[in-house]
Structure formats: C-alpha cells, structure tokens
Design an enzyme around this catalytic site. Structure first.
Site, mmCIF file in Angstrom:
data_model
loop_
_atom_site.group_PDB
_atom_site.id
_atom_site.type_symbol
_atom_site.label_atom_id
_atom_site.label_comp_id
_atom_site.label_asym_id
_atom_site.label_seq_id
_atom_site.Cartn_x
_atom_site.Cartn_y
_atom_site.Cartn_z
ATOM 1 C CG ASP A 10 -15.195 -58.878 -24.805
ATOM 2 O OD1 ASP A 10 -14.844 -58.857 -25.836
ATOM 3 O OD2 ASP A 10 -14.365 -59.926 -24.055
ATOM 4 C CG ASP A 15 -14.608 -62.826 -22.515
ATOM 5 O OD1 ASP A 15 -14.985 -63.089 -23.744
ATOM 6 O OD2 ASP A 15 -13.624 -61.773 -22.299
ATOM 7 C CG ASN A 37 -16.493 -61.296 -27.786
ATOM 8 O OD1 ASN A 37 -15.822 -61.134 -28.567
ATOM 9 N ND2 ASN A 37 -16.012 -61.734 -26.553
ATOM 10 C CB THR A 119 -10.285 -61.933 -21.162
ATOM 11 O OG1 THR A 119 -11.490 -61.721 -20.618
ATOM 12 C CG2 THR A 119 -9.396 -62.583 -20.064
ATOM 13 C CG PHE A 156 -12.467 -58.490 -31.230
ATOM 14 C CD1 PHE A 156 -12.791 -58.298 -29.782
ATOM 15 C CD2 PHE A 156 -13.371 -58.058 -31.979
ATOM 16 C CE1 PHE A 156 -13.913 -57.992 -29.260
ATOM 17 C CE2 PHE A 156 -14.557 -57.344 -31.782
ATOM 18 C CZ PHE A 156 -14.788 -57.393 -30.446
ATOM 19 C CG ASN A 157 -9.753 -58.952 -26.468
ATOM 20 O OD1 ASN A 157 -10.856 -58.810 -26.777
ATOM 21 N ND2 ASN A 157 -9.146 -59.874 -26.160
ATOM 22 C CG HIS A 230 -8.991 -66.305 -28.265
ATOM 23 N ND1 HIS A 230 -7.720 -66.501 -29.227
ATOM 24 C CD2 HIS A 230 -10.177 -66.525 -29.103
ATOM 25 C CE1 HIS A 230 -8.343 -66.508 -30.330
ATOM 26 N NE2 HIS A 230 -9.856 -66.769 -30.120
ATOM 27 C CG ASP A 231 -10.902 -64.337 -23.410
ATOM 28 O OD1 ASP A 231 -12.181 -64.139 -23.541
ATOM 29 O OD2 ASP A 231 -10.041 -63.745 -24.282
#
Ligand code: RIB
Ligand code: CA
Length: 298
Positions: A10, A15, A37, A119, A156-157, A230-231
């Site tokens: 996203d 990402d 996102n 992700t 979040f995810n 993060h991703d």
C-alpha cells in the site's frame, strides 16, 4: 536461485523502498496493491510511480481491494500525505496498471510455488487464500508483540483489516511476522540519509526525498528522531533469513476487544498451550539490513 515472490503493498513511503528491494534482489513476479496508507487509486498510482523511477518495467502491477473485509477503510494520510507518497516530484508514470485484478494476477502467478510478501493490510492476501496450494510462505510486515502504533496495542496493517489478518493467521500456511519489534530497529538516521545522498543518482535523490518527508511526519506524529522503514524489513527477511532472528509462536488476532481490536496477541511465554502458527521476528541485523537497502539504491 532467488525466491519467486508476489509483493502486496500500500505505497506508502516504506512500501516504495520494499518494491525497489524486492525487484532488485528477488524474482518479483507481481506487485499487487491494496487500500491502506491511502486509497486504492493512490496506492496503485504510487506503485506505478516507484516502478517508473526505478526502471522496474517488467513486473505487472494490479489493483486489489479498495476496502477492508468488514470495516470502513483506515488511511494514514498524516504519515504518507495526500498522495500517499508525498515528498518527491514524481514524473508521470510510464508503467501501466495491469488489466487483471490483483486476485487474477496472483492466481496466474500462483500456478507455480510462490512466496507472498505483504506490506499493507491483508485484504488481498486473504482473497489469495482461495487458491492456497502454491503459496509457499506468507511474510508480512505487521503486528507487534506489544505496543501498537495506530492504537495502543494495534499496528496499522493489522488494525486496517483485522478480519483479513485473522484469516491469514488461521490459514495453516507458513507465516513469518515482521512486526514493530524488528521494524522499529530499521531507523533511517541522518547517517543513513547521508549515505543515500552520496550515491548521487536521481533514484537516490528520490529515496532521500521520500525519507526526508517520512522523517518529518514520524517526528511530528510519533516523536521519533528517525523514521522506521518497516516494509523493506519483510523483504530483507526473504532475501536473507539470517538478517532476522525469529521464534515459532502462537499469534491470535483480536477482533472484538473494545480497546484492543487489531492487536496481534503473541503468546511469547507459551502460557496458552496454543500451537505456534507463525515465526515471529524479534531481532534484526541493522547494519547488514542497511547495507542491503543502500546497496540496491546504488
Ligand atoms: O505500521 C506500519 C505499516 O503501516 C507499514 O507497512 C506502513 O507502510 C503502513 O502500511
Ligand atoms: Ca505498507
């Protein structure tokens, strides 16, 4: 022999780096996009933008779910901006969107054994479970063994589509969970940004501008000195599993808690007696991660 993967994402600043890393170091067969996102239209445009500037022209990009399974969409405009990829000036994308849906594209790719890296929210991945026979493994960026980021105990995810996450974690397929425990170690510090700027290419400049924007929003909203990317950690875990340390643990997704919906309830001390259903990453070799990430930007 590099691993054959589908990247479901996203974009999203982190990402975008995950797309670059997967395309350069894995056998990336599809990029599928999901609302997260930002809206699906924006995350799909952003995937096309990143593929365009990174010269990723041979990977089909297909759009998937525009909303979660059982709740209204949740976005993160305060972190990623109105476009979902604020910061750089992107040229009009020359990479088109594939005419297939994410589900159709994934089904075509899953004619052969493939790893799914996710992700973003897991809405598309939950749909892909309809043809699970060739899904070798699902590696996600998501969740946490403790604190969340979008809610006190929810990341979040997962919070963006808890029902989808629950289907994935109950699927019985091999899952690796790269949650905030490891991704909060992958901080884009000023030293990292300097190493990226010194590369001196247009792509390096775009990555620098992405991370500069991400630095500002993470400072304002989370008080971080440097933002966690993060991703790409989930992608790095597929490229080189020695980059992370992980434990087989039981993970349940909270669906009904008043204050805890979207939490990944990780049985760290094995007190429940429930069978482990995921490899939960807890450690990251930070220096080697950044060497890998900066190496593909170069
Ligand atoms: O919580 C972090 C996750 O949510 C990352 O994947 C980021 O891109 C957002 O999707
Ligand atoms: Ca993401």
């Amino acid at each position: 022999m590099t691993t054959r993967v589908i990247l479901d994402c996203d974009p999203g600043h982190d990402d975008a780096l995950a797309i670059l890393l997967a395309a350069r170091r894995l056998d990336l067969r599809a990029i599928t996009t999901v609302a997260g996102n930002q809206t699906l239209a924006r995350t799909t445009l952003n995937a096309r933008r990143m593929c365009t500037v990174a010269g990723i022209t041979d990977v089909p990009v297909a759009a998937g779910a525009y909303r979660p399974l059982a709740q209204d969409p949740l976005h993160a405009e305060e972190i990623h901006g109105v476009s979902g990829l604020d910061g750089p000036d992107f040229p009009p994308p020359t990479v088109d969107v594939d005419p297939r849906t994410a589900f159709q594209l994934a089904s075509d790719v899953l004619r052969e054994p493939t790893t799914i890296i996710a992700t973003g929210p897991l809405t598309n991945v939950a749909a892909m479970l309809e043809s699970p026979h060739n899904i070798e493994r699902i590696v996600i960026m998501g969740g946490s063994t403790g604190h969340g980021n979008m809610a006190p105990l929810a990341e979040f995810n997962i919070l963006a589509d808890p029902e989808a996450a629950d289907l994935v974690f109950r699927s019985g397929l091999p899952i690796t969970m790269c949650g905030l425990d490891v991704t909060h170690q992958a901080l884009a510090t000023p030293q990292i940004l300097r190493r990226i700027t010194e590369i001196g290419t247009p792509l390096a400049q775009i990555c620098h501008d992405l991370l500069t924007y991400f630095t500002d929003t993470y400072r304002v909203h989370f008080g971080f000195e440097a933002p966690p990317v993060h991703d790409p950690v989930a992608v790095a875990a597929v490229i080189d599993p020695t980059l992370i340390s992980a434990r087989p643990l039981n993970v349940e997704i909270e669906l009904t808690g008043t204050h805890t919906r979207g939490a990944t309830v990780v049985d760290l001390d094995r007190v429940t007696g429930r069978k482990p259903n995921a490899l939960v990453a807890t450690g990251l070799d930070v220096d080697r991660f950044w060497d890998l990430m900066i190496g593909v930007i170069r």
